[in-house]
Design a protein around this motif. Structure first.
Motif, PDB file in Angstrom:
ATOM      1  N   PHE A 156       0.833  -1.244  -0.019  1.00  0.00           N
ATOM      2  CA  PHE A 156      -0.091   0.018  -0.210  1.00  0.00           C
ATOM      3  C   PHE A 156       0.867   1.229   0.091  1.00  0.00           C
ATOM      4  O   PHE A 156       2.030   1.306   0.589  1.00  0.00           O
ATOM      5  N   LEU A 157       0.476   2.430  -0.407  1.00  0.00           N
ATOM      6  CA  LEU A 157       0.960   3.766  -0.588  1.00  0.00           C
ATOM      7  C   LEU A 157      -0.379   4.654   0.037  1.00  0.00           C
ATOM      8  O   LEU A 157      -1.382   4.466  -0.452  1.00  0.00           O
ATOM      9  N   ILE A 158       0.015   5.531   0.983  1.00  0.00           N
ATOM     10  CA  ILE A 158      -1.066   6.464   1.268  1.00  0.00           C
ATOM     11  C   ILE A 158      -0.269   7.791   1.206  1.00  0.00           C
ATOM     12  O   ILE A 158       0.881   8.322   1.579  1.00  0.00           O
ATOM     13  N   THR A 159      -1.073   8.583   0.014  1.00  0.00           N
ATOM     14  CA  THR A 159      -0.181   9.962  -0.230  1.00  0.00           C
ATOM     15  C   THR A 159      -0.544  10.866   0.854  1.00  0.00           C
ATOM     16  O   THR A 159      -1.300  10.791   1.865  1.00  0.00           O
ATOM     17  N   ARG A 160       0.092  12.090   0.550  1.00  0.00           N
ATOM     18  CA  ARG A 160       0.004  13.340   1.335  1.00  0.00           C
ATOM     19  C   ARG A 160      -1.491  13.735   1.765  1.00  0.00           C
ATOM     20  O   ARG A 160      -1.821  14.033   2.689  1.00  0.00           O
ATOM     21  N   SER A 161      -2.340  13.645   0.648  1.00  0.00           N
ATOM     22  CA  SER A 161      -3.797  14.018   0.640  1.00  0.00           C
ATOM     23  C   SER A 161      -4.675  12.767   1.402  1.00  0.00           C
ATOM     24  O   SER A 161      -5.974  13.058   1.499  1.00  0.00           O
ATOM     25  N   GLY A 162      -3.850  11.706   1.719  1.00  0.00           N
ATOM     26  CA  GLY A 162      -4.791  10.505   2.115  1.00  0.00           C
ATOM     27  C   GLY A 162      -5.299   9.419   1.210  1.00  0.00           C
ATOM     28  O   GLY A 162      -5.890   8.809   1.866  1.00  0.00           O
ATOM     29  N   GLU A 163      -4.860   9.721   0.006  1.00  0.00           N
ATOM     30  CA  GLU A 163      -5.355   8.477  -1.033  1.00  0.00           C
ATOM     31  C   GLU A 163      -4.608   7.160  -0.827  1.00  0.00           C
ATOM     32  O   GLU A 163      -3.453   7.496  -0.508  1.00  0.00           O
ATOM     33  N   LEU A 164      -5.394   6.266  -0.932  1.00  0.00           N
ATOM     34  CA  LEU A 164      -4.975   4.868  -0.713  1.00  0.00           C
ATOM     35  C   LEU A 164      -4.848   4.296  -2.287  1.00  0.00           C
ATOM     36  O   LEU A 164      -5.752   4.164  -2.970  1.00  0.00           O
ATOM     37  N   LEU A 165      -3.538   3.726  -2.328  1.00  0.00           N
ATOM     38  CA  LEU A 165      -3.178   2.940  -3.592  1.00  0.00           C
ATOM     39  C   LEU A 165      -2.694   1.652  -3.029  1.00  0.00           C
ATOM     40  O   LEU A 165      -2.007   1.202  -1.993  1.00  0.00           O
ATOM     41  N   GLN A 166      -3.170   0.609  -3.721  1.00  0.00           N
ATOM     42  CA  GLN A 166      -2.598  -0.624  -3.362  1.00  0.00           C
ATOM     43  C   GLN A 166      -1.902  -1.295  -4.565  1.00  0.00           C
ATOM     44  O   GLN A 166      -2.449  -1.197  -5.815  1.00  0.00           O
ATOM     45  N   PHE A 167      -0.809  -1.871  -4.521  1.00  0.00           N
ATOM     46  CA  PHE A 167       0.079  -2.513  -5.711  1.00  0.00           C
ATOM     47  C   PHE A 167       0.217  -3.944  -5.601  1.00  0.00           C
ATOM     48  O   PHE A 167       0.579  -4.542  -6.756  1.00  0.00           O
ATOM     49  N   VAL A 168       0.051  -4.512  -4.585  1.00  0.00           N
ATOM     50  CA  VAL A 168       0.241  -5.974  -4.162  1.00  0.00           C
ATOM     51  C   VAL A 168      -0.804  -6.707  -3.332  1.00  0.00           C
ATOM     52  O   VAL A 168      -1.157  -6.034  -2.440  1.00  0.00           O
ATOM     53  N   SER A 169      -1.429  -7.696  -3.617  1.00  0.00           N
ATOM     54  CA  SER A 169      -2.337  -8.500  -2.944  1.00  0.00           C
ATOM     55  C   SER A 169      -1.900  -8.738  -1.494  1.00  0.00           C
ATOM     56  O   SER A 169      -0.367  -9.074  -1.553  1.00  0.00           O
TER      57      SER A 169
END
Length: 270
Positions: A156-169
């Motif tokens: 997971f990545l959480i950006t400065r704005s709080g957006e959540l991204l997922q790259f791997v299960s």
């Protein structure tokens, strides 16, 4: 007699003229308001879509759509699905992953920080996404040439704005920990989930990032109870300093209600 014949003939011609006008008007009306044929009148069946979480099919108009995926309920959108993906995260698949060892499920969460270019937060994580997908342009910034060829990812990545991204299960290994050891257990990638916070170790994290992090942890704990938590610096102290002295472990523990026993390195700034 002849006069009567002329009168009848005139009346008959007038009748034909009136009839012709009605047919012309009727034809115009049909042209302007054509009646649909039976095929057009038939109601076409609505498209059905499967819920990404439970695979139940439902009408598309009743589904909750997110990034070309569909969910039957808000609950399923916000949960970790059976394949290890958070529905409400933006999915950006990374090739930098492999399978976990047999019969191993994650029981550790490792918190990191990352910024690309270093200390630059103006691109909302775009270069981090490129980095994790091996698409980073080495000509876009001098620093990118230095890390060219590195194969790195995080779950997971959480950006400065709080957006959540997922790259791997979460069922697979992301390549985030490197050479590492947690409580005498080597190779932390085998049994951990990596969460990157967009940050540089020189500035405080944003409130929106803690909010998203708390929400994510609670989702993960449903599928993986009794998770333990550590920073990258805790499991690789000779190599790493992240998430750094500005990560507020006390705030993190308070907002997530994690038991102190699941924070073996404590809640001090470090």
């Amino acid at each position: 007699m002849f006069k009567w014949l002329l009168l009848f003939a005139g009346a008959y011609l007038f009748y034909l003229w009136i009839k012709g006008q009605k047919q012309v008007n009727s034809s115009k009306a049909r042209t302007q308001n054509p009646k649909p044929d039976k095929a057009q009148r038939a109601i076409e069946p609505e498209a059905m879509v499967p819920c990404q979480h439970c695979k139940v099919h439902l009408p598309k108009s009743e589904a909750i759509g997110f990034e070309e995926r569909f969910y039957c309920t808000q609950e399923h959108l916000n949960m970790l699905d059976p394949e290890g993906w958070i529905g409400s995260a933006k999915w950006r698949l990374s090739p930098n992953q492999d399978v976990r060892p047999e019969n191993i499920s994650p029981d550790l969460v490792v918190i990191h920080h990352i910024s690309l270019p270093p200390s630059n937060f103006k691109n909302n994580g775009r270069f981090i996404i490129d980095f994790f997908q091996n698409k980073l342009d080495p000509n876009a910034h001098p620093y990118f040439a230095e890390i060219l060829g590195q194969k790195v990812s995080s779950h997971f990545l959480i950006t400065r704005s709080g957006e959540l991204l997922q790259f791997v299960s979460t069922q697979n290994k992301a390549w985030h920990a490197g050479v590492s050891s947690f409580m005498s257990r080597e190779k932390c990638n085998d049994f951990s989930i990596g969460i990157e916070l967009e940050g540089d170790g020189e500035s405080a994290f944003e409130g929106a990032q803690y909010t998203t992090l708390t929400s994510l942890v609670k989702k993960l704990e449903v599928s993986y109870p009794n998770l333990q938590f550590a920073g990258h610096s805790d499991i690789a102290p000779d190599r790493k300093t992240d998430p750094g002295i500005f990560f507020d472990w006390q705030k993190f523990q308070k907002e997530t209600a994690i038991s102190p026993k699941n924070l073996p390195y404590g809640v001090s700034f470090r």
